[in-house]
Design a protein around this motif. Structure first.
Motif, PDB file in Angstrom:
ATOM      1  N   LEU A 187      58.749  10.225  28.933  1.00  0.00           N
ATOM      2  CA  LEU A 187      57.847  10.422  30.071  1.00  0.00           C
ATOM      3  C   LEU A 187      58.250   9.736  31.374  1.00  0.00           C
ATOM      4  O   LEU A 187      57.865  10.222  32.446  1.00  0.00           O
ATOM      5  CB  LEU A 187      56.428   9.992  29.689  1.00  0.00           C
ATOM      6  N   PRO A 188      58.967   8.615  31.383  1.00  0.00           N
ATOM      7  CA  PRO A 188      59.340   8.054  32.691  1.00  0.00           C
ATOM      8  C   PRO A 188      60.056   9.062  33.591  1.00  0.00           C
ATOM      9  O   PRO A 188      59.692   9.230  34.767  1.00  0.00           O
ATOM     10  CB  PRO A 188      60.242   6.873  32.315  1.00  0.00           C
ATOM     11  N   ALA A 189      61.057   9.749  33.058  1.00  0.00           N
ATOM     12  CA  ALA A 189      61.766  10.741  33.875  1.00  0.00           C
ATOM     13  C   ALA A 189      60.866  11.933  34.183  1.00  0.00           C
ATOM     14  O   ALA A 189      60.999  12.563  35.245  1.00  0.00           O
ATOM     15  CB  ALA A 189      63.025  11.213  33.152  1.00  0.00           C
ATOM     16  N   ARG A 190      59.940  12.260  33.283  1.00  0.00           N
ATOM     17  CA  ARG A 190      59.017  13.382  33.519  1.00  0.00           C
ATOM     18  C   ARG A 190      58.097  13.072  34.700  1.00  0.00           C
ATOM     19  O   ARG A 190      57.881  13.917  35.582  1.00  0.00           O
ATOM     20  CB  ARG A 190      58.179  13.631  32.263  1.00  0.00           C
ATOM     21  N   PHE A 191      57.551  11.874  34.750  1.00  0.00           N
ATOM     22  CA  PHE A 191      56.662  11.523  35.854  1.00  0.00           C
ATOM     23  C   PHE A 191      57.422  11.424  37.172  1.00  0.00           C
ATOM     24  O   PHE A 191      56.893  11.812  38.226  1.00  0.00           O
ATOM     25  CB  PHE A 191      55.941  10.200  35.558  1.00  0.00           C
ATOM     26  N   ARG A 192      58.644  10.915  37.132  1.00  0.00           N
ATOM     27  CA  ARG A 192      59.441  10.861  38.352  1.00  0.00           C
ATOM     28  C   ARG A 192      59.733  12.283  38.863  1.00  0.00           C
ATOM     29  O   ARG A 192      59.729  12.534  40.076  1.00  0.00           O
ATOM     30  CB  ARG A 192      60.754  10.119  38.086  1.00  0.00           C
ATOM     31  N   TRP A 193      59.993  13.198  37.964  1.00  0.00           N
ATOM     32  CA  TRP A 193      60.249  14.597  38.349  1.00  0.00           C
ATOM     33  C   TRP A 193      59.017  15.220  38.996  1.00  0.00           C
ATOM     34  O   TRP A 193      59.118  15.891  40.042  1.00  0.00           O
ATOM     35  CB  TRP A 193      60.660  15.388  37.113  1.00  0.00           C
ATOM     36  N   LEU A 194      57.842  14.997  38.412  1.00  0.00           N
ATOM     37  CA  LEU A 194      56.617  15.541  38.982  1.00  0.00           C
ATOM     38  C   LEU A 194      56.357  14.962  40.364  1.00  0.00           C
ATOM     39  O   LEU A 194      55.947  15.676  41.280  1.00  0.00           O
ATOM     40  CB  LEU A 194      55.436  15.263  38.050  1.00  0.00           C
ATOM     41  N   ARG A 223      58.525  13.951  42.441  1.00  0.00           N
ATOM     42  CA  ARG A 223      59.532  14.478  43.378  1.00  0.00           C
ATOM     43  C   ARG A 223      59.302  15.947  43.701  1.00  0.00           C
ATOM     44  O   ARG A 223      59.470  16.374  44.853  1.00  0.00           O
ATOM     45  CB  ARG A 223      60.933  14.288  42.776  1.00  0.00           C
ATOM     46  N   THR A 224      58.913  16.751  42.721  1.00  0.00           N
ATOM     47  CA  THR A 224      58.875  18.208  42.903  1.00  0.00           C
ATOM     48  C   THR A 224      57.478  18.777  43.085  1.00  0.00           C
ATOM     49  O   THR A 224      57.317  19.837  43.695  1.00  0.00           O
ATOM     50  CB  THR A 224      59.528  18.900  41.698  1.00  0.00           C
ATOM     51  N   GLN A 225      56.442  18.115  42.552  1.00  0.00           N
ATOM     52  CA  GLN A 225      55.077  18.644  42.620  1.00  0.00           C
ATOM     53  C   GLN A 225      54.074  17.532  42.905  1.00  0.00           C
ATOM     54  O   GLN A 225      53.138  17.300  42.123  1.00  0.00           O
ATOM     55  CB  GLN A 225      54.715  19.344  41.299  1.00  0.00           C
ATOM     56  N   PRO A 226      54.229  16.823  44.000  1.00  0.00           N
ATOM     57  CA  PRO A 226      53.332  15.689  44.279  1.00  0.00           C
ATOM     58  C   PRO A 226      51.869  16.100  44.408  1.00  0.00           C
ATOM     59  O   PRO A 226      50.984  15.334  44.026  1.00  0.00           O
ATOM     60  CB  PRO A 226      53.892  15.129  45.592  1.00  0.00           C
ATOM     61  N   ASP A 227      51.595  17.286  44.933  1.00  0.00           N
ATOM     62  CA  ASP A 227      50.201  17.727  45.056  1.00  0.00           C
ATOM     63  C   ASP A 227      49.584  17.962  43.686  1.00  0.00           C
ATOM     64  O   ASP A 227      48.396  17.652  43.465  1.00  0.00           O
ATOM     65  CB  ASP A 227      50.124  19.014  45.884  1.00  0.00           C
ATOM     66  N   LEU A 228      50.346  18.507  42.764  1.00  0.00           N
ATOM     67  CA  LEU A 228      49.865  18.705  41.400  1.00  0.00           C
ATOM     68  C   LEU A 228      49.575  17.369  40.740  1.00  0.00           C
ATOM     69  O   LEU A 228      48.553  17.197  40.048  1.00  0.00           O
ATOM     70  CB  LEU A 228      50.917  19.474  40.594  1.00  0.00           C
ATOM     71  N   LEU A 229      50.445  16.428  40.974  1.00  0.00           N
ATOM     72  CA  LEU A 229      50.275  15.093  40.407  1.00  0.00           C
ATOM     73  C   LEU A 229      48.954  14.476  40.850  1.00  0.00           C
ATOM     74  O   LEU A 229      48.258  13.816  40.061  1.00  0.00           O
ATOM     75  CB  LEU A 229      51.458  14.217  40.835  1.00  0.00           C
ATOM     76  N   LYS A 230      48.583  14.699  42.093  1.00  0.00           N
ATOM     77  CA  LYS A 230      47.343  14.118  42.625  1.00  0.00           C
ATOM     78  C   LYS A 230      46.095  14.720  41.997  1.00  0.00           C
ATOM     79  O   LYS A 230      45.032  14.095  42.007  1.00  0.00           O
ATOM     80  CB  LYS A 230      47.299  14.299  44.145  1.00  0.00           C
ATOM     81  N   GLN A 231      46.191  15.935  41.460  1.00  0.00           N
ATOM     82  CA  GLN A 231      45.027  16.588  40.856  1.00  0.00           C
ATOM     83  C   GLN A 231      44.709  16.074  39.456  1.00  0.00           C
ATOM     84  O   GLN A 231      43.629  16.302  38.935  1.00  0.00           O
ATOM     85  CB  GLN A 231      45.263  18.101  40.779  1.00  0.00           C
ATOM     86  N   VAL A 232      45.654  15.388  38.862  1.00  0.00           N
ATOM     87  CA  VAL A 232      45.494  14.946  37.473  1.00  0.00           C
ATOM     88  C   VAL A 232      44.730  13.625  37.429  1.00  0.00           C
ATOM     89  O   VAL A 232      45.092  12.659  38.101  1.00  0.00           O
ATOM     90  CB  VAL A 232      46.870  14.779  36.798  1.00  0.00           C
ATOM     91  N   THR A 233      43.686  13.593  36.611  1.00  0.00           N
ATOM     92  CA  THR A 233      42.970  12.336  36.381  1.00  0.00           C
ATOM     93  C   THR A 233      43.396  11.659  35.082  1.00  0.00           C
ATOM     94  O   THR A 233      43.318  10.443  34.959  1.00  0.00           O
ATOM     95  CB  THR A 233      41.452  12.568  36.341  1.00  0.00           C
ATOM     96  N   ASP A 234      43.833  12.454  34.102  1.00  0.00           N
ATOM     97  CA  ASP A 234      44.213  11.893  32.804  1.00  0.00           C
ATOM     98  C   ASP A 234      45.456  12.590  32.273  1.00  0.00           C
ATOM     99  O   ASP A 234      45.626  13.809  32.440  1.00  0.00           O
ATOM    100  CB  ASP A 234      43.075  12.055  31.787  1.00  0.00           C
ATOM    101  N   TRP A 235      46.295  11.804  31.586  1.00  0.00           N
ATOM    102  CA  TRP A 235      47.499  12.322  30.937  1.00  0.00           C
ATOM    103  C   TRP A 235      47.370  12.114  29.435  1.00  0.00           C
ATOM    104  O   TRP A 235      46.992  11.032  28.978  1.00  0.00           O
ATOM    105  CB  TRP A 235      48.743  11.601  31.440  1.00  0.00           C
TER     106      TRP A 235
END
Length: 494
Positions: free
Chosen positions: A141-148, A150-162
């Motif tokens: 997951l570290p590389a997965r979160f870094r990818w998100l 970098r590529t989908q910061p707006d999507l990342l902001k919509q998430v409250t829980d992983w």
């Protein structure tokens, strides 16, 4: 058939299988349901699932199994599960999925894994390995979160829980969230010493501890299905549902490999070699991971991207004769006499080098090289990669040579010639299993242990088949071929 029965859910990347086992870990006849499916793939390396669709597949499998069980459903004493691991999805505050389920096979974050390696350097990478038991790789997951980020910061902001897919399924059924130490250990974010989400990683990633599920041991069950599911499955509404564990851990338990005296050699589409041991290792062998079965049991080993998938590719591409004919030819061939060296990385490398960019290579072919030479060299080449993993595991096994290597998985058990190659390469006897559903059997055994029906998962041994005995002369020849493979690996991938 003895009660209580265990409902075992094996949630994989190609299907969900629901089975009933009795109190002796025997499958209940005619009580198995399987729902096949496939992940969504993209040309740039994406491998994902729709979370709701996957949930519906699990529900369908349970429905079908309970229908098949009929009155036997009343004897179910617990539900256990395993899932494919190193996956994650993000949900919004209302519980709706914001992202797909990103699987371990999704490689779109390869540049981010490489950037992390550069950022951390050798010392930092070693520290990550020591803290979490995991390496820097696209599957974690570290590389997965870094990818998100970098590529989908707006999507990342919509998430409250992983959460992982298993956590998502249980959340829908019970309205509660929890991640087992086993599943969490496959994320690359679990501190292996204090069993908490790793604070050092969280400070460096766009995720907070409160966005991750509470951590529990696998013997801490969910009880009390939400009304919709309690009404649908009255036989299950008040039985304990134990948190999901990783599929690799379940396979070890089902193979009887639940202690340092037994090493699981699994070969399906891909491969792995794993051993269950005390997780409080002061240091870890280079290139290998340390996951968890539960709080008190670690899972040390390495997995490869190559296995039966390369054998299948060769069959199709080289237009080989029928399997039986190939087997007969392989059995009678001397070891490594073809003069070839194969680096079998058709999908990059995992253990022990963790090189995402590694490609398969065939070295030394001539006009005289035949298809069967290439097949033999490829099967030997895969076995050599396992020999390197085994060398690094060996120090941590039971002392005095009192250990066994147990082989399972259709990719290996379907080829006696390959089993003999493995025995000769490793220089160790290879004991085969006749059990067909080792992963489901593993979680059934764990459920029986957690219910107190058996004291330990090793209380009921699996049924075994043939033992393949190594040939000392062949082993010596393979050692030389292994050194050649290491040399070419260093030339091409260092």
């Amino acid at each position: 058939m003895q009660s209580p029965l265990i409902l075992a859910l094996d949630i994989g990347t190609s299907s969900t299988r629901a089975m009933l086992f009795d109190a002796t870990a025997q499958p209940v006849p005619n009580c198995v349901a399987q729902i096949p499916y496939q992940p969504q793939t993209t040309g740039d390396g994406g491998v994902t699932f729709d979370a709701k669709e996957l949930f519906n597949h699990v529900i369908a499998a349970i429905d079908q199994l309970l229908h098949l069980a009929g009155p036997l459903a009343a004897q179910i004493g617990g539900v256990t599960s395993d899932t494919f691991v190193s996956n994650v999805l993000g949900v919004a505050a209302n519980g709706e999925p914001v992202t797909p389920v990103y699987t371990y096979a999704d490689t779109r974050n390869a540049p981010d894994a490489e950037a992390l390696r550069t950022e951390l350097g050798a010392t930092g990478i070693a520290a990550v390995h020591d803290r979490t038991g995991c390496l820097i790789h696209t599957s974690y997951l570290p590389a997965r979160f870094r990818w998100l980020a970098r590529t989908q910061p707006d999507l990342l902001k919509q998430v409250t829980d992983w959460l992982s897919v298993g956590e998502y399924i249980y959340w829908q059924l019970f309205g509660q969230r929890a991640a087992s130490y086993s599943v969490a250990s496959w994320t690359g974010l679990l501190n292996r010493r204090d069993l908490t989400w790793d604070e050092t990683w969280l400070r460096a990633l766009p995720v907070r501890a409160e966005q991750l599920s509470p951590l529990v041991n696998s013997d801490q069950p969910f009880i009390g299905l939400q009304t919709q599911w309690a009404e649908r499955w009255p036989a299950l509404k008040n039985v304990p549902w134990f948190p999901a564990i990783g599929d690799g851990a379940a396979a070890n338990l089902g193979s009887g490999c639940d202690n340092p005296r037994r090493v699981a050699l699994t070969m399906g589409t891909t491969g792995a070699m794993r051993v269950v041991l005390d997780p409080s290792l002061p240091t870890l062998p280079s290139g290998l991971w340390l996951y968890r079965v539960d709080r008190n049991r670690g899972l040390l080993g390495g997995a490869t991207t190559e296995g039966g998938n390369l054998f299948a590719w060769l069959r199709e591409t080289l237009q080989l004769p029928p399997t039986k004919q190939v087997e007969n030819e392989l059995v009678n061939r001397p070891p490594a006499a073809h003069g070839l060296t194969v680096l079998p990385f058709i999908a990059g490398e995992r253990a022990p080098g963790w090189n995402d960019k590694a490609k398969a290579s065939l070295v030394g072919f001539t006009l005289n090289t035949k298809p069967i030479d290439i097949v033999q060299a490829a099967l030997e080449g895969i076995a050599y990669r396992f020999a390197i993993i085994f060398e690094r595991l060996h120090t941590y096994l039971a002392t005095g040579g009192e250990f066994q290597i147990i082989a399972n998985g259709a990719g290996l058990l379907s080829s006696p010639a390959w089993l003999q190659i493995f025995a000769d390469v490793l220089g160790q006897p290879i004991l085969t299993l006749t059990e067909k559903e080792t992963t489901s059997r593993g979680i059934a055994l764990l459920g029986l242990e957690q219910l107190g029906v058996i004291q330990h998962t090793s209380a009921i041994a699996p049924t075994t088949g043939l033992t393949y005995i190594p040939n000392a002369e062949r082993h010596a020849i393979h050692r030389g071929a292994l050194e050649r493979q290491k040399y070419f690996y260093g030339q091409l991938h260092s």
